[in-house]
Design a protein around this motif. Sequence first.
Motif, PDB file in Angstrom:
ATOM      1  N   ILE A   1       0.860  -1.180   0.000  1.00 26.51           N
ATOM      2  CA  ILE A   1       0.000   0.000   0.000  1.00 26.51           C
ATOM      3  C   ILE A   1       0.896   1.231   0.000  1.00 26.51           C
ATOM      4  O   ILE A   1       1.823   1.335   0.814  1.00 26.51           O
ATOM      5  CB  ILE A   1      -0.916   0.029   1.235  1.00 26.51           C
ATOM      6  CG1 ILE A   1      -1.834  -1.185   1.214  1.00 26.51           C
ATOM      7  CG2 ILE A   1      -1.720   1.313   1.279  1.00 26.51           C
ATOM      8  CD1 ILE A   1      -2.647  -1.356   2.476  1.00 26.51           C
ATOM      9  N   ALA A   2       0.625   2.165  -0.915  1.00 24.78           N
ATOM     10  CA  ALA A   2       1.417   3.389  -1.016  1.00 24.78           C
ATOM     11  C   ALA A   2       0.521   4.607  -0.834  1.00 24.78           C
ATOM     12  O   ALA A   2      -0.513   4.720  -1.492  1.00 24.78           O
ATOM     13  CB  ALA A   2       2.110   3.466  -2.368  1.00 24.78           C
ATOM     14  N   ARG A   3       0.924   5.495   0.081  1.00 21.96           N
ATOM     15  CA  ARG A   3       0.247   6.785   0.238  1.00 21.96           C
ATOM     16  C   ARG A   3       1.143   7.815  -0.437  1.00 21.96           C
ATOM     17  O   ARG A   3       2.280   8.027  -0.022  1.00 21.96           O
ATOM     18  CB  ARG A   3       0.051   7.110   1.711  1.00 21.96           C
ATOM     19  CG  ARG A   3      -0.934   6.169   2.369  1.00 21.96           C
ATOM     20  CD  ARG A   3      -1.071   6.488   3.824  1.00 21.96           C
ATOM     21  NE  ARG A   3       0.253   6.634   4.435  1.00 21.96           N
ATOM     22  CZ  ARG A   3       0.647   6.006   5.525  1.00 21.96           C
ATOM     23  NH1 ARG A   3      -0.160   5.196   6.149  1.00 21.96           N
ATOM     24  NH2 ARG A   3       1.858   6.195   6.018  1.00 21.96           N
ATOM     25  N   VAL A   4       0.616   8.446  -1.488  1.00 24.32           N
ATOM     26  CA  VAL A   4       1.407   9.339  -2.327  1.00 24.32           C
ATOM     27  C   VAL A   4       0.896  10.772  -2.190  1.00 24.32           C
ATOM     28  O   VAL A   4      -0.310  11.008  -2.208  1.00 24.32           O
ATOM     29  CB  VAL A   4       1.322   8.903  -3.807  1.00 24.32           C
ATOM     30  CG1 VAL A   4       2.093   9.851  -4.695  1.00 24.32           C
ATOM     31  CG2 VAL A   4       1.842   7.490  -3.974  1.00 24.32           C
ATOM     32  N   ILE A   5       1.832  11.725  -2.036  1.00 24.03           N
ATOM     33  CA  ILE A   5       1.485  13.143  -1.977  1.00 24.03           C
ATOM     34  C   ILE A   5       2.181  13.845  -3.140  1.00 24.03           C
ATOM     35  O   ILE A   5       3.395  13.732  -3.316  1.00 24.03           O
ATOM     36  CB  ILE A   5       1.958  13.784  -0.656  1.00 24.03           C
ATOM     37  CG1 ILE A   5       1.410  13.006   0.533  1.00 24.03           C
ATOM     38  CG2 ILE A   5       1.516  15.233  -0.588  1.00 24.03           C
ATOM     39  CD1 ILE A   5       2.054  13.392   1.850  1.00 24.03           C
TER      40      ILE A   5
END
Length: 132
Positions: A17-21
Amino acid sequence: MAKVTEIWGVGRRKTAIARVILRSGNGKVIINRLPLDKYFSGLPRLKEFSIEPLKVTNLLNKFDISANVSGGGKNGQAGAIRHGISRALAKVDEQIRVTLRKEGLLTRDPRMVERKKPGRPKARKRFQFSKR
């Protein structure tokens, strides 16, 4: 395209799971507090794969990207980052969304590892058969 302050996107692949900003900037990519080159050192294929959405949309030096990735291996994490970047870019502009959809970058890859079955060494592999 409007001025972007900060846009979030969540990407998933296998068990990663990747949280990208996304922030307006000059193309700096940071993954788990490490530069892209250092995080995927020795794996140039994964570097290219993870920033593919930026190349497809010609926005390579327009955004700074910060990503937190957990779970899975390097391959799954690269796929999750790619999916997260695509989802965040899709929020920027409708035309970008159409381009990403056409390239298949907004679709989550549903393939997962099949579970191990009882009485077998792996999911489908069987123990050697002995007639006698």
